[in-house]
Design a protein around this motif. Structure first.
Motif, short mmCIF file in Angstrom:
data_model
loop_
_atom_site.label_atom_id
_atom_site.label_comp_id
_atom_site.label_asym_id
_atom_site.label_seq_id
_atom_site.Cartn_x
_atom_site.Cartn_y
_atom_site.Cartn_z
N GLU A 84 0.88 -1.16 0.00
CA GLU A 84 0.00 0.00 0.00
C GLU A 84 0.91 1.21 0.00
OE1 GLU A 84 -3.73 -1.80 2.56
OE2 GLU A 84 -2.12 -0.79 3.63
N ASP A 85 0.56 2.23 -0.76
CA ASP A 85 1.44 3.38 -0.89
C ASP A 85 0.65 4.67 -0.81
OD1 ASP A 85 3.60 5.02 -1.41
OD2 ASP A 85 4.46 3.61 -2.83
N GLY A 86 0.48 5.17 0.40
CA GLY A 86 -0.29 6.38 0.61
C GLY A 86 0.59 7.62 0.68
N ALA A 87 -0.02 8.76 0.43
CA ALA A 87 0.71 10.02 0.43
C ALA A 87 1.37 10.29 1.78
CB ALA A 87 -0.23 11.18 0.08
N PHE A 88 0.71 9.95 2.88
CA PHE A 88 1.25 10.25 4.20
C PHE A 88 2.01 9.09 4.82
CE2 PHE A 88 -1.80 13.95 5.47
CZ PHE A 88 -1.28 14.71 4.45
N SER A 89 1.64 7.84 4.52
CA SER A 89 2.34 6.68 5.10
C SER A 89 3.51 6.24 4.24
CB SER A 89 1.38 5.50 5.27
OG SER A 89 0.40 5.78 6.24
N GLY A 90 3.48 6.52 2.96
CA GLY A 90 4.50 6.01 2.06
C GLY A 90 4.26 4.54 1.78
N GLN A 91 5.27 3.87 1.26
CA GLN A 91 5.13 2.46 0.87
C GLN A 91 5.25 1.55 2.10
OE1 GLN A 91 8.45 0.26 -0.96
NE2 GLN A 91 7.08 -0.08 -2.71
N VAL A 92 4.21 0.70 2.28
CA VAL A 92 4.25 -0.33 3.31
C VAL A 92 3.88 -1.64 2.62
CG1 VAL A 92 3.30 -1.17 5.48
CG2 VAL A 92 3.58 1.30 5.13
N CYS A 93 4.83 -2.55 2.54
CA CYS A 93 4.59 -3.85 1.91
C CYS A 93 4.36 -4.90 2.99
CB CYS A 93 5.77 -4.25 1.03
SG CYS A 93 6.02 -3.13 -0.37
N GLY A 94 3.50 -5.87 2.68
CA GLY A 94 3.23 -6.94 3.62
C GLY A 94 1.78 -7.23 3.89
N PRO A 95 0.83 -6.28 3.65
CA PRO A 95 -0.58 -6.63 3.85
C PRO A 95 -0.99 -7.81 2.97
CG PRO A 95 -0.34 -4.26 3.67
CD PRO A 95 0.99 -4.86 3.30
N GLN A 161 -9.21 -3.51 16.94
CA GLN A 161 -8.20 -4.55 16.82
C GLN A 161 -7.22 -4.30 15.68
OE1 GLN A 161 -11.15 -7.75 15.77
NE2 GLN A 161 -9.46 -8.48 14.52
N TYR A 162 -7.59 -3.40 14.75
CA TYR A 162 -6.72 -3.10 13.61
C TYR A 162 -6.02 -1.74 13.72
CZ TYR A 162 -9.18 -7.04 11.63
OH TYR A 162 -9.73 -8.29 11.42
N VAL A 163 -6.43 -0.91 14.68
CA VAL A 163 -5.80 0.39 14.85
C VAL A 163 -4.37 0.18 15.33
CG1 VAL A 163 -5.84 2.55 16.16
CG2 VAL A 163 -7.97 1.56 15.29
N ALA A 164 -3.42 0.89 14.71
CA ALA A 164 -2.01 0.75 15.06
C ALA A 164 -1.31 2.08 14.79
CB ALA A 164 -1.37 -0.36 14.23
N PRO A 165 -0.10 2.26 15.35
CA PRO A 165 0.63 3.51 15.13
C PRO A 165 0.90 3.75 13.64
CG PRO A 165 1.63 2.25 16.91
CD PRO A 165 0.61 1.35 16.26
N CYS A 166 0.76 5.00 13.24
CA CYS A 166 1.01 5.39 11.85
C CYS A 166 2.50 5.40 11.57
CB CYS A 166 0.48 6.80 11.59
SG CYS A 166 -1.29 6.99 11.84
N VAL A 167 2.85 5.16 10.31
CA VAL A 167 4.20 5.41 9.83
C VAL A 167 4.12 6.67 8.97
CG1 VAL A 167 4.95 3.00 9.90
CG2 VAL A 167 3.88 3.88 7.83
N GLY A 168 5.23 7.33 8.77
CA GLY A 168 5.20 8.56 7.98
C GLY A 168 4.70 9.73 8.80
N VAL A 169 3.75 10.46 8.24
CA VAL A 169 3.19 11.64 8.91
C VAL A 169 2.44 11.18 10.16
CG1 VAL A 169 1.59 13.58 8.69
CG2 VAL A 169 3.00 12.90 6.74
N THR A 170 2.73 11.79 11.30
CA THR A 170 2.09 11.43 12.58
C THR A 170 0.90 12.33 12.86
OG1 THR A 170 3.64 12.86 13.76
CG2 THR A 170 4.25 10.52 13.53
N GLY A 171 0.21 12.07 13.97
CA GLY A 171 -0.92 12.90 14.38
C GLY A 171 -2.21 12.59 13.63
N ARG A 172 -2.36 11.36 13.16
CA ARG A 172 -3.57 10.94 12.44
C ARG A 172 -3.91 9.53 12.87
NH1 ARG A 172 -1.71 8.42 7.36
NH2 ARG A 172 0.49 8.02 7.74
N GLU A 173 -5.05 9.01 12.42
CA GLU A 173 -5.47 7.66 12.78
C GLU A 173 -5.17 6.71 11.62
OE1 GLU A 173 -9.42 7.49 14.32
OE2 GLU A 173 -9.08 9.18 15.65
#
Length: 196
Positions: A84-95, A161-173
């Motif tokens: 998944e590659d979001g503007a604020f999280s960037g690339q996260v592979c593994g889902p 159960q799926y909420v977890a700390p953000c990567v990239g830009v912080t201060g969001r859900e």
């Protein structure tokens, strides 16, 4: 993406629509990325148009200049591992794709068809607020430097159960489980084709 008239466009999420004539800017910057084009509520997608667009998927968030070429596209299969590659999280592979052929309603009618994918780790999320409209893909082959498009990030799962700390830009859900709209549904709804 390429429109039926041959012009290129950028794909993003329809629920991010500005509803004004002002140009879109990349992430938290002043870099103009286009003006709003056609929108599909059924696939929660729309195009941005009016700029020169490379035939690549940009990786690592809104500040990135790294683009990977598209090798191919198709809807995902159960058990497939994606990035998944979001503007604020960037690339996260593994889902891992764990549901396919589904629709969801997050406030303005059924959106889909699409799929969910869940990141197995609980240490961080894979996407969240500000990532909608980003691509979901897998690698086209080890070391190939190309991607196979699968869809677009559309919504996060709000279950605790799926909420977890953000990567990239912080201060969001953010969430480890996210909903995506299938690439072929978007292609059909907007009359676009990925450029390979």
């Amino acid at each position: 993406m390429q429109k039926s008239n041959g012009a290129r466009a950028l794909l993003t999420s329809g629920h991010c629509q500005h509803r004004t004539s002002s140009p879109w800017r990349a992430g938290l910057s002043d870099r103009v990325v286009g003006n709003e084009g056609p929108r599909s509520t059924a696939t929660d997608s729309m195009t941005l148009e009016g700029q020169s667009y490379n035939p690549t998927v940009y990786v690592d968030g809104w500040t990135s200049t790294l683009g990977l070429p598209v090798h191919s596209w198709s809807d995902p299969v159960l058990g497939e591992v994606i990035c998944e590659d979001g503007a604020f999280s960037g690339q996260v592979c593994g889902p891992v794709v764990d549901e396919v052929g589904m629709t969801v309603d997050y406030g303005f009618g059924a959106v889909g068809p699409g799929f969910t994918a869940t990141l197995p780790t609980t240490s961080h999320a894979s996407a969240g607020e500000g990532d909608s409209g980003g691509p979901a893909y897998n690698q086209a082959g080890r070391g190939s430097g190309q991607v196979k498009l699968r869809g677009m990030i559309a919504a996060r799962n709000y279950n605790s159960q799926y909420v977890a700390p953000c990567v990239g830009v912080t201060g969001r859900e953010c969430s480890r489980k996210n909903y995506h709209v299938n690439v072929n549904a978007i292609n059909s709804a907007l009359g676009v084709t990925p450029v390979t």
